[in-house]
Design a protein around this motif. Structure first.
Motif, PDB file in Angstrom:
ATOM      1  N   ALA A 149       2.599   1.867  -6.365  1.00 37.83           N
ATOM      2  CA  ALA A 149       2.113   3.216  -5.517  1.00 37.83           C
ATOM      3  C   ALA A 149       0.577   3.222  -5.487  1.00 37.83           C
ATOM      4  CB  ALA A 149       2.795   4.215  -6.033  1.00 37.83           C
ATOM      5  N   ALA A 150      -0.062   2.937  -6.333  1.00 36.37           N
ATOM      6  CA  ALA A 150      -1.783   2.974  -6.146  1.00 36.37           C
ATOM      7  C   ALA A 150      -2.171   2.005  -5.348  1.00 36.37           C
ATOM      8  CB  ALA A 150      -2.293   2.930  -7.627  1.00 36.37           C
ATOM      9  N   LEU A 151      -1.737   0.889  -5.237  1.00 39.71           N
ATOM     10  CA  LEU A 151      -2.239  -0.110  -4.738  1.00 39.71           C
ATOM     11  C   LEU A 151      -1.718  -0.142  -3.156  1.00 39.71           C
ATOM     12  CD1 LEU A 151      -1.636  -3.546  -6.838  1.00 39.71           C
ATOM     13  CD2 LEU A 151      -3.744  -1.875  -6.399  1.00 39.71           C
ATOM     14  N   ALA A 152      -0.429   0.699  -2.854  1.00 39.70           N
ATOM     15  CA  ALA A 152      -0.363   0.823  -1.427  1.00 39.70           C
ATOM     16  C   ALA A 152      -1.163   1.738  -0.686  1.00 39.70           C
ATOM     17  CB  ALA A 152       1.313   1.311  -1.511  1.00 39.70           C
ATOM     18  N   HIS A 153      -1.732   2.628  -1.342  1.00 33.34           N
ATOM     19  CA  HIS A 153      -2.674   3.598  -0.772  1.00 33.34           C
ATOM     20  C   HIS A 153      -3.699   3.950  -1.622  1.00 33.34           C
ATOM     21  CE1 HIS A 153       0.546   4.789   1.916  1.00 33.34           C
ATOM     22  NE2 HIS A 153       1.320   4.746   1.176  1.00 33.34           N
ATOM     23  N   PRO A 154      -4.710   3.028  -2.021  1.00 34.00           N
ATOM     24  CA  PRO A 154      -5.845   3.238  -2.807  1.00 34.00           C
ATOM     25  C   PRO A 154      -6.846   4.396  -2.829  1.00 34.00           C
ATOM     26  CG  PRO A 154      -5.678   0.841  -1.863  1.00 34.00           C
ATOM     27  CD  PRO A 154      -4.588   1.808  -1.240  1.00 34.00           C
ATOM     28  N   ALA A 155      -7.206   4.640  -1.650  1.00 36.19           N
ATOM     29  CA  ALA A 155      -7.998   6.009  -1.191  1.00 36.19           C
ATOM     30  C   ALA A 155      -7.274   7.074  -1.593  1.00 36.19           C
ATOM     31  CB  ALA A 155      -8.410   5.907   0.127  1.00 36.19           C
ATOM     32  N   GLN A 156      -5.824   7.380  -1.336  1.00 40.92           N
ATOM     33  CA  GLN A 156      -5.509   8.418  -1.480  1.00 40.92           C
ATOM     34  C   GLN A 156      -4.939   8.447  -3.307  1.00 40.92           C
ATOM     35  OE1 GLN A 156      -1.778   9.522   0.824  1.00 40.92           O
ATOM     36  NE2 GLN A 156      -2.373   8.028   2.226  1.00 40.92           N
ATOM     37  N   PHE A 157      -4.936   7.233  -3.769  1.00 40.07           N
ATOM     38  CA  PHE A 157      -4.578   7.410  -5.306  1.00 40.07           C
ATOM     39  C   PHE A 157      -5.841   7.785  -5.913  1.00 40.07           C
ATOM     40  CE2 PHE A 157      -4.985   4.873  -9.313  1.00 40.07           C
ATOM     41  CZ  PHE A 157      -4.134   5.331  -9.935  1.00 40.07           C
TER      42      PHE A 157
END
Length: 219
Positions: A107-115
Motif C-alpha cells: 500500500a505504501a509503495l502504491a502511493h508513496p507521496a500519500q504514504f
C-alpha cells in the motif's frame, strides 16, 4: 403579422463549483496530484485549476490547505485499513500477520507521496481533524486485533513491532535504500530477488518465530 425572428437565447454559463460532489472531486484530484507531483507544489489555487473550477470553489469545502491534505490522508488511511482488513482475513492468525505486513508495504509503495503525507506532521495534529484521527485508529485497530488473535498476552507488543518493521521497510524502499548496498555479490543477488513486501514477510516471520514463512497468497 409576419413572424418575428427571435434571437437564440444564450445559455447561462454554469457556476463552476456546482458539479456533483465537488469535495470528493477535489480530494481525488489532490490525491492524483500527490501521486504525480508530490505535496510541495499543491495549493488550493492550483488544485482548483486542475479540477476545472473557480479559484474560490475549494474554499466552500476546505478552510485551508492543511484541511484539504487531512482529507487526502483520511482517504489514504481508509484505503490502508481496507487492505489490512482483507489481509487479516487469512484463517491462520500467523498467516494473517504475515499478509498484513506485506499488504502494508505494498500500500505504501502504491502511493508513496500519500504514504508520506499520512505519517507526516498532520498525524501529530490528528486531534484537529476527526476524520483523519478515526481513519488512522481504524487502520491500527485492524493490526492490533490480528496480533491479539495470534497472542492475547503479546498482542500489543507484536502489533507495534510488526508495524515498525513494515513502516521502516516501506520508507527504505521508497527512498531506494535497498539498491547498491555494500554487501557481498551473493547477498546482493538474494536481495534483488526479494521485494520489500516479501522482505517484511520474512522479518515478521522471525518476530513470530516461524521456521519457514508461507508465501503470500495469490491476489
Amino acid at each position: 403579422m409576419p413572424p418575428t425572428s427571435a434571437r437564440p437565447r444564450r445559455a447561462a454559463a454554469p457556476r463552476p463549483y456546482h458539479h456533483g460532489d465537488l469535495r470528493a472531486a477535489l480530494l481525488a484530484a489532490a490525491g492524483r496530484w500527490l501521486d504525480e507531483q508530490g505535496a510541495e507544489t499543491l495549493t488550493l489555487r492550483e488544485l482548483a485549476r486542475a479540477a476545472g473550477v473557480s479559484h474560490a470553489a475549494p474554499y466552500h469545502h476546505f478552510a485551508s490547505r492543511d484541511e484539504l491534505l487531512a482529507g487526502v490522508a483520511e482517504i489514504a488511511f481508509d484505503r490502508l485499513a481496507d487492505a489490512l482488513a482483507a489481509a487479516a482475513a487469512a484463517p491462520e492468525p500467523a498467516h494473517a500477520l504475515l499478509d498484513i505486513g506485506e499488504a502494508y508495504v505494498r500500500a505504501a509503495l502504491a502511493h508513496p507521496a500519500q504514504f508520506r503525507l499520512m505519517f507526516g506532521p498532520l498525524l501529530a495534529r490528528k486531534a484537529e481533524h476527526d476524520g483523519l484521527r478515526r481513519a488512522a485508529e481504524r487502520a491500527f485497530t485492524v493490526l492490533l486485533d490480528a496480533a491479539t488473535r495470534y497472542s492475547a498476552e503479546r498482542g500489543l507488543q507484536i502489533a507495534l513491532a510488526g508495524w515498525s518493521l513494515s513502516h521502516g521497510a516501506a520508507n527504505l524502499a521508497i527512498d531506494g535504500a535497498f539498491g547498491g548496498l555494500p554487501i557481498a555479490p551473493a547477498q546482493a543477488r538474494r536481495l534483488a530477488r526479494l521485494d520489500a513486501g516479501a522482505l517484511v514477510r520474512s522479518m515478521v516471520a522471525g518476530l513470530l518465530q516461524l521456521p519457514d514463512p508461507p508465501k503470500a497468497r495469490r491476489r
